[in-house]
Design a protein around this motif. Sequence first.
Motif, PDB file in Angstrom:
ATOM      1  N   PHE A 386       0.819  -1.210   0.000  1.00 43.62           N
ATOM      2  CA  PHE A 386       0.000   0.000   0.000  1.00 43.62           C
ATOM      3  C   PHE A 386       0.856   1.265   0.000  1.00 43.62           C
ATOM      4  O   PHE A 386       0.420   2.321  -0.477  1.00 43.62           O
ATOM      5  CB  PHE A 386      -1.004  -0.049   1.151  1.00 43.62           C
ATOM      6  N   ARG A 387       2.090   1.174   0.475  1.00 48.62           N
ATOM      7  CA  ARG A 387       3.011   2.303   0.315  1.00 48.62           C
ATOM      8  C   ARG A 387       3.351   2.494  -1.162  1.00 48.62           C
ATOM      9  O   ARG A 387       3.423   3.624  -1.661  1.00 48.62           O
ATOM     10  CB  ARG A 387       4.281   2.054   1.128  1.00 48.62           C
ATOM     11  N   ALA A 388       3.550   1.371  -1.868  1.00 43.00           N
ATOM     12  CA  ALA A 388       3.863   1.444  -3.298  1.00 43.00           C
ATOM     13  C   ALA A 388       2.678   1.977  -4.101  1.00 43.00           C
ATOM     14  O   ALA A 388       2.856   2.685  -5.100  1.00 43.00           O
ATOM     15  CB  ALA A 388       4.272   0.061  -3.812  1.00 43.00           C
ATOM     16  N   ILE A 389       1.469   1.648  -3.657  1.00 37.77           N
ATOM     17  CA  ILE A 389       0.281   2.189  -4.329  1.00 37.77           C
ATOM     18  C   ILE A 389       0.238   3.704  -4.156  1.00 37.77           C
ATOM     19  O   ILE A 389      -0.017   4.450  -5.108  1.00 37.77           O
ATOM     20  CB  ILE A 389      -0.996   1.528  -3.775  1.00 37.77           C
ATOM     21  N   GLU A 390       0.491   4.174  -2.926  1.00 38.14           N
ATOM     22  CA  GLU A 390       0.484   5.614  -2.700  1.00 38.14           C
ATOM     23  C   GLU A 390       1.583   6.300  -3.494  1.00 38.14           C
ATOM     24  O   GLU A 390       1.385   7.399  -4.042  1.00 38.14           O
ATOM     25  CB  GLU A 390       0.642   5.930  -1.214  1.00 38.14           C
ATOM     26  N   PRO A 404      -8.836  -3.520   4.077  1.00 40.99           N
ATOM     27  CA  PRO A 404      -7.568  -2.960   4.580  1.00 40.99           C
ATOM     28  C   PRO A 404      -7.661  -1.538   5.100  1.00 40.99           C
ATOM     29  O   PRO A 404      -6.816  -1.126   5.895  1.00 40.99           O
ATOM     30  CB  PRO A 404      -6.648  -3.054   3.352  1.00 40.99           C
ATOM     31  N   VAL A 405      -8.662  -0.759   4.686  1.00 44.83           N
ATOM     32  CA  VAL A 405      -8.806   0.602   5.212  1.00 44.83           C
ATOM     33  C   VAL A 405      -9.102   0.566   6.703  1.00 44.83           C
ATOM     34  O   VAL A 405      -8.871   1.536   7.414  1.00 44.83           O
ATOM     35  CB  VAL A 405      -9.911   1.354   4.439  1.00 44.83           C
ATOM     36  N   VAL A 406      -9.589  -0.572   7.200  1.00 42.33           N
ATOM     37  CA  VAL A 406      -9.829  -0.749   8.630  1.00 42.33           C
ATOM     38  C   VAL A 406      -8.735  -1.579   9.274  1.00 42.33           C
ATOM     39  O   VAL A 406      -8.250  -1.263  10.354  1.00 42.33           O
ATOM     40  CB  VAL A 406     -11.203  -1.417   8.873  1.00 42.33           C
ATOM     41  N   SER A 407      -8.311  -2.661   8.614  1.00 44.04           N
ATOM     42  CA  SER A 407      -7.504  -3.680   9.292  1.00 44.04           C
ATOM     43  C   SER A 407      -5.999  -3.466   9.222  1.00 44.04           C
ATOM     44  O   SER A 407      -5.276  -3.972  10.076  1.00 44.04           O
ATOM     45  CB  SER A 407      -7.828  -5.064   8.711  1.00 44.04           C
ATOM     46  N   LEU A 408      -5.499  -2.746   8.243  1.00 46.23           N
ATOM     47  CA  LEU A 408      -4.059  -2.539   8.158  1.00 46.23           C
ATOM     48  C   LEU A 408      -3.589  -1.483   9.158  1.00 46.23           C
ATOM     49  O   LEU A 408      -4.355  -0.598   9.537  1.00 46.23           O
ATOM     50  CB  LEU A 408      -3.671  -2.100   6.747  1.00 46.23           C
ATOM     51  N   PRO A 409      -2.325  -1.551   9.587  1.00 42.44           N
ATOM     52  CA  PRO A 409      -1.793  -0.469  10.423  1.00 42.44           C
ATOM     53  C   PRO A 409      -1.649   0.800   9.595  1.00 42.44           C
ATOM     54  O   PRO A 409      -1.633   0.753   8.360  1.00 42.44           O
ATOM     55  CB  PRO A 409      -0.428  -1.014  10.856  1.00 42.44           C
ATOM     56  N   ASP A 410      -1.549   1.928  10.287  1.00 41.41           N
ATOM     57  CA  ASP A 410      -1.454   3.232   9.616  1.00 41.41           C
ATOM     58  C   ASP A 410      -2.540   3.313   8.542  1.00 41.41           C
ATOM     59  O   ASP A 410      -2.283   3.626   7.375  1.00 41.41           O
ATOM     60  CB  ASP A 410      -0.065   3.420   9.010  1.00 41.41           C
ATOM     61  N   ALA A 411      -3.779   3.012   8.960  1.00 39.39           N
ATOM     62  CA  ALA A 411      -4.866   2.810   8.008  1.00 39.39           C
ATOM     63  C   ALA A 411      -5.212   4.068   7.219  1.00 39.39           C
ATOM     64  O   ALA A 411      -5.759   3.958   6.111  1.00 39.39           O
ATOM     65  CB  ALA A 411      -6.105   2.297   8.746  1.00 39.39           C
ATOM     66  N   ASP A 412      -4.912   5.251   7.730  1.00 35.97           N
ATOM     67  CA  ASP A 412      -5.161   6.458   6.945  1.00 35.97           C
ATOM     68  C   ASP A 412      -4.229   6.528   5.740  1.00 35.97           C
ATOM     69  O   ASP A 412      -4.576   7.118   4.705  1.00 35.97           O
ATOM     70  CB  ASP A 412      -5.016   7.703   7.815  1.00 35.97           C
ATOM     71  N   GLN A 413      -3.039   5.932   5.868  1.00 31.71           N
ATOM     72  CA  GLN A 413      -2.156   5.842   4.703  1.00 31.71           C
ATOM     73  C   GLN A 413      -2.781   4.965   3.629  1.00 31.71           C
ATOM     74  O   GLN A 413      -2.651   5.247   2.430  1.00 31.71           O
ATOM     75  CB  GLN A 413      -0.794   5.264   5.129  1.00 31.71           C
ATOM     76  N   VAL A 414      -3.478   3.893   4.037  1.00 31.23           N
ATOM     77  CA  VAL A 414      -4.164   3.033   3.073  1.00 31.23           C
ATOM     78  C   VAL A 414      -5.248   3.827   2.348  1.00 31.23           C
ATOM     79  O   VAL A 414      -5.431   3.689   1.130  1.00 31.23           O
ATOM     80  CB  VAL A 414      -4.760   1.803   3.772  1.00 31.23           C
ATOM     81  N   LYS A 415      -5.954   4.679   3.075  1.00 22.17           N
ATOM     82  CA  LYS A 415      -6.933   5.565   2.438  1.00 22.17           C
ATOM     83  C   LYS A 415      -6.277   6.427   1.362  1.00 22.17           C
ATOM     84  O   LYS A 415      -6.772   6.544   0.239  1.00 22.17           O
ATOM     85  CB  LYS A 415      -7.579   6.478   3.483  1.00 22.17           C
ATOM     86  N   ARG A 416      -5.159   7.050   1.737  1.00 22.18           N
ATOM     87  CA  ARG A 416      -4.474   7.923   0.770  1.00 22.18           C
ATOM     88  C   ARG A 416      -4.046   7.128  -0.452  1.00 22.18           C
ATOM     89  O   ARG A 416      -4.159   7.597  -1.596  1.00 22.18           O
ATOM     90  CB  ARG A 416      -3.258   8.592   1.420  1.00 22.18           C
ATOM     91  N   ALA A 417      -3.570   5.906  -0.220  1.00 17.69           N
ATOM     92  CA  ALA A 417      -3.105   5.067  -1.333  1.00 17.69           C
ATOM     93  C   ALA A 417      -4.244   4.764  -2.299  1.00 17.69           C
ATOM     94  O   ALA A 417      -4.092   4.895  -3.526  1.00 17.69           O
ATOM     95  CB  ALA A 417      -2.497   3.781  -0.790  1.00 17.69           C
ATOM     96  N   LEU A 418      -5.379   4.366  -1.768  1.00 18.54           N
ATOM     97  CA  LEU A 418      -6.493   4.002  -2.640  1.00 18.54           C
ATOM     98  C   LEU A 418      -7.082   5.227  -3.339  1.00 18.54           C
ATOM     99  O   LEU A 418      -7.579   5.121  -4.476  1.00 18.54           O
ATOM    100  CB  LEU A 418      -7.563   3.264  -1.835  1.00 18.54           C
ATOM    101  N   GLN A 419      -7.031   6.379  -2.696  1.00 21.54           N
ATOM    102  CA  GLN A 419      -7.503   7.600  -3.337  1.00 21.54           C
ATOM    103  C   GLN A 419      -6.667   7.945  -4.561  1.00 21.54           C
ATOM    104  O   GLN A 419      -7.182   8.498  -5.543  1.00 21.54           O
ATOM    105  CB  GLN A 419      -7.460   8.768  -2.341  1.00 21.54           C
ATOM    106  N   ARG A 420      -5.376   7.596  -4.529  1.00 21.81           N
ATOM    107  CA  ARG A 420      -4.468   7.949  -5.624  1.00 21.81           C
ATOM    108  C   ARG A 420      -4.318   6.843  -6.666  1.00 21.81           C
ATOM    109  O   ARG A 420      -3.704   7.070  -7.710  1.00 21.81           O
ATOM    110  CB  ARG A 420      -3.088   8.285  -5.047  1.00 21.81           C
ATOM    111  N   CYS A 421      -4.855   5.670  -6.375  1.00 20.57           N
ATOM    112  CA  CYS A 421      -4.641   4.523  -7.256  1.00 20.57           C
ATOM    113  C   CYS A 421      -5.469   4.673  -8.540  1.00 20.57           C
ATOM    114  O   CYS A 421      -6.640   5.055  -8.500  1.00 20.57           O
ATOM    115  CB  CYS A 421      -5.016   3.242  -6.522  1.00 20.57           C
ATOM    116  N   GLU A 422      -4.878   4.313  -9.678  1.00 21.02           N
ATOM    117  CA  GLU A 422      -5.571   4.439 -10.962  1.00 21.02           C
ATOM    118  C   GLU A 422      -6.753   3.481 -11.070  1.00 21.02           C
ATOM    119  O   GLU A 422      -7.779   3.826 -11.653  1.00 21.02           O
ATOM    120  CB  GLU A 422      -4.593   4.178 -12.117  1.00 21.02           C
TER     121      GLU A 422
END
Length: 896
Positions: A386-390, A404-422
């Motif tokens: 998810f870092r690579a996605i961001e 993963p937006v709930v279950s992964l650590p640093d879950a707000d980073q997962v949000k940012r990653a998915l917002q930027r993903c193509e």
Amino acid sequence: MPIASAVRTTCPYCGVGCGVKAMLTPDGALIEGDPEHMASRGRLCVKGSALGETLSLDGRLLAPGIREGGTLRRASWDEALDTVASRFASIIAEHGPDAVALYVSGQLLTEDYYVANKFMKGYVGSANIDTNSRLCMSSAVAGHKRTFGEDLVPGCYEDFELADMIVLVGSNTAWCHPTLFQRMLKEKEARPSLRIVAIDPRRTATCDLVDLHLPVKAGTDVWLFNGLLSYLARTGAQDNAFVAAHTSGLDAALLEAGGCADIDFVARTCGVDPRLVMEFYEAFAATGKVVTAFSQGVNQSSSGTDKVNSIINCHLLTGRIGKPGMGPFSLTGQPNAMGGREVGGLANTLASHLDLDKPAHRDAVRSFWNAPRIADKAGLKAVDLFRAIEAGSVKAVWIMATNPVVSLPDADQVKRALQRCELVVVSDVVGTTDTATFGHVLLPALGWGEKDGTVTNSERCISRQRAFLPAPGEARADWQAICQVAQRMGFMGFDYGSVHEIFDEHARLSVWRNSDEELGRAFRLDALTNMDRAAYDALEPLQWPVQHDREGTPRLFGDGRFAHADGKARFIATAPRAPVHALSRAFPLALNTGRLRDQWHTMTRTGKSPRLAGHTPEPFVDLHPHDALLSGVRAGELARIKSQWGAMVARVTHSGGIARGAAFIPIHWNGQTASDARVGAVVNPEVDPVSGEPEFKHTPVRIEPFSVAWHGFALSRDDLDLASVANWTRVRGAGFVRYELGGREPVSPGWARRLLGANEDADWIEYEDHTGGLLRCALLVDGRLQACVFISRRPDLPSRAWLGDLFAHEELSPKDRATLLAGQAPAQGLDPGPTVCACFGVGRNTICKAIVEGGLKDAQAVTACTRAGGNCGSCLPEIRQLLAQHLLAVPADAGA
């Protein structure tokens, strides 16, 4: 109409893998334990027993969807699959195979997992497929491979009944693996000499039922077990013949462990009384048959793999492995975490226990699949993915059966990653999860009871999950969606006609080139190859390896031969190290996270069951009273929990099981069930350098007051608009939805009417005390309670259980209306109180009344009187606490 007979299937929750018998009746699904299933022998925990309450189509994703310009529209399967295939193909063509990824789940069946792995590693040509099992079991996998040469669990559940000592490390077994824990307790009742030890920073429900509890400081397990290894070597407990013939590397392991030879040093480091450490060491040394079971408390650590190996080292030194009643035992978290490991679901493994970093292994898998290519390096593990996605290097991700937006650590980073993903593709049973809201393409998946295949539990037992419900709407199996995308991308080898054909291919791969010395492995399904459909459908639970017949193999390593090329197990030198992120003035408390008794993961399934909501209806932070005082928060009030990664809000509790300097928060709440309670947003993203498993058990945090002007709750048959509420949580009741509320703005005139949707002509009951800050309101429709809301400046509000019962009344009597205004049940006996036993719906007040009126002295008497504790037994610790509280409240000379 009921179906002709019960369908034998497997529970979809924890790694115990309990057998279930499911039957459809005119009233819904009847769920029972399967007495013929070897893992559970007819037992089910409360979650398994409540499965029938989770099967409604409420909230289900029933058709594909495509999101355009922020708007989700319905699409056909052809359009959705064409979109996924064409976008994946174009991204791969422009950026290479490592620009796409799959993130999958231990909720998938083995056949789904197998096809997903084949698609990515053999045809896309990238190992960028990882699983949420990375978050719970990958340290065990890495530890097994380092020591045994392969990811192998040596023992079976029977060993817990044959052992003379059971050591539970980082495992609240009573709540997280309840039916297995009940097997242990049943054996202890029959054989009181069986000794059970719990090693856990918290005093959990498990600890209330054991002989010895070591409340070690989080992250200090390696010090403890290195100390044990050193003690065993010094006191003559070493099995010299076994060590010489079947192991290597002992000298280096003992040299490292020598730093923990001083028991007082170990005790200080672990924060435990030296006498308890010595008692544990002496008991382990003196007891031949020892099973050491470990779970998330060991694995979920930046030193998780070393923790696993430090435990296994002690069993190797004493030769306590491969024999009945002894051995290290990894308790898996999810129902098919093991099955995912078998088919290479992790980013650093290949299918069938073969290794990505070995050319011969890669060639074997590629040739068996007749694949155009094969991944030649490890893919991105979950956190790095998810870092690579961001960062933009991974441009498309397909997420299956996980959140993963709930279950992964640093879950707000997962949000940012998915917002930027193509391109974000989400396959799920629910279309409104925190993760699904970021999906560009949503694919409706089959859920438990609808899908068909196999799962493998913690003791290597392969079981069938069988469908007993029709596919709802347009939902399809995950393997079908993957195959249809693969075919659209021009890939051959994905034309399976049934799930049985996939299993057969999986079994045949397990024996492919297995005679080659370099490829030989313990994972083999010889006797399960070339089964016809009828034999697959009738497959009984059995433990792999399955080589010569369909009897299975209960234990491994009985011959002293391990999976390394020389046949020897490896001692691993484990250097103790503290968690990466130390406590500080800014963040003085160590946050631990984990499961609750009656909920599962992010509550997509268990959140539908009213009885599962009764025990713990809202998120909490468990603190020592001293730390609460220093933080300026009080029990029953709301607090904000902050780390350097994020924040959340929960209610403060004091369980009595938390040491000073620590805090505990459950993992289950999400954006649909609470306004601000995703603990993943708080958890630090540090991972174990070997396994990639995150540090869920030690995040430095601080606790602050979350000030509100009022506390409240609402019960309503319809969903409420909570935009005006500062903090809320939501759970399902029997015929209503329950909300816990906190508001920062004073309640204005008419607020309650607007909240509950009552017009001026509505049948409305209201009581208001401006001085005391009390407000009680209820809306009735045709004399029936539609909704109610209770507000107070203090958090001590009326019982929700009694009020919830009023929703079952077809019409409220004048007495009921009066009690609504009074805010209390007409008599104590009518209010069962908060749920204690969810299996039978027995409340705290009911149990306390039975104790007092019946003079009950023990839990068995409470069960006989109220049924509480008579099924899965996970409420027995709480029943014992109620008994103890009653005895403390009774004067010593009472009854004299």
